[in-house]
Design an enzyme around this catalytic site. Sequence first.
Site, mmCIF file in Angstrom:
data_model
loop_
_atom_site.group_PDB
_atom_site.id
_atom_site.type_symbol
_atom_site.label_atom_id
_atom_site.label_comp_id
_atom_site.label_asym_id
_atom_site.label_seq_id
_atom_site.Cartn_x
_atom_site.Cartn_y
_atom_site.Cartn_z
ATOM 1 C CD GLU A 43 -2.955 -1.380 2.212
ATOM 2 O OE1 GLU A 43 -2.818 -0.346 2.830
ATOM 3 O OE2 GLU A 43 -3.988 -1.912 1.702
ATOM 4 C CD GLU A 54 -4.908 -10.202 -6.587
ATOM 5 O OE1 GLU A 54 -4.152 -9.256 -5.972
ATOM 6 O OE2 GLU A 54 -5.623 -10.813 -5.734
ATOM 7 C CB CYS A 85 -9.496 -5.272 -7.583
ATOM 8 S SG CYS A 85 -7.459 -5.139 -8.377
#
Length: 127
Positions: A43, A54, A85
Site C-alpha cells: 500500500e 496478484e 480486483c
Amino acid sequence: MKDKLKQAAMEAAKKAYVPYSNYKVGAALLTKSGKIFTGCNVENSSYGLTNCAERTAVFKAVSEGETDFEEIMIYVDSEKLPTPCGACRQVLAEFSSDLKITIISKNEEIHTDIGKLLPLSFKLEKK
Ligand code: THU
C-alpha cells in the site's frame, strides 16, 4: 503442489505492507514450467498507488522471464474473500487465457478461472 502453493501464498501474506487497510493478501503464482512466484499487497499513502498481491506476483515472474502461468492462489487470513480486483483480472488475462484461480479466506475456498472472472478481456494483437 496445491499444499505447496497454499503455503507459499500464506508466507507471502505475512510480508504484506498494509498500514492503511490491515488486509494482508498473499498470492502464489505457478508457472507452466513448475516455478512459484509469490507476491503481497503493497500500500501507499497515496492510496491509488497500492499494488495488489496478484499483480506483485505477476510482475515479479515476468521480470524474471516467465510469462506462462498455470494457476494463481490468493490467500487472506480474514473472512473477507480476496476476489481479484478488475485491474488484477486484466493483468492476469494478459498472460494466460486458461489460468486457474483459487481464492482462499479463513472460511471459504473458491476454484475458478480467468475466463469466468473476466470474460471478453481486452487484448491487442501482438506485433
Ligand atoms: N487487495 C489485494 O492485494 N488483492 C485482492 O485480491 C483484493 C485487494 C489489496 C489491495 C489493498 O491493499 C487491500 O487489499 C484492500 O483493498
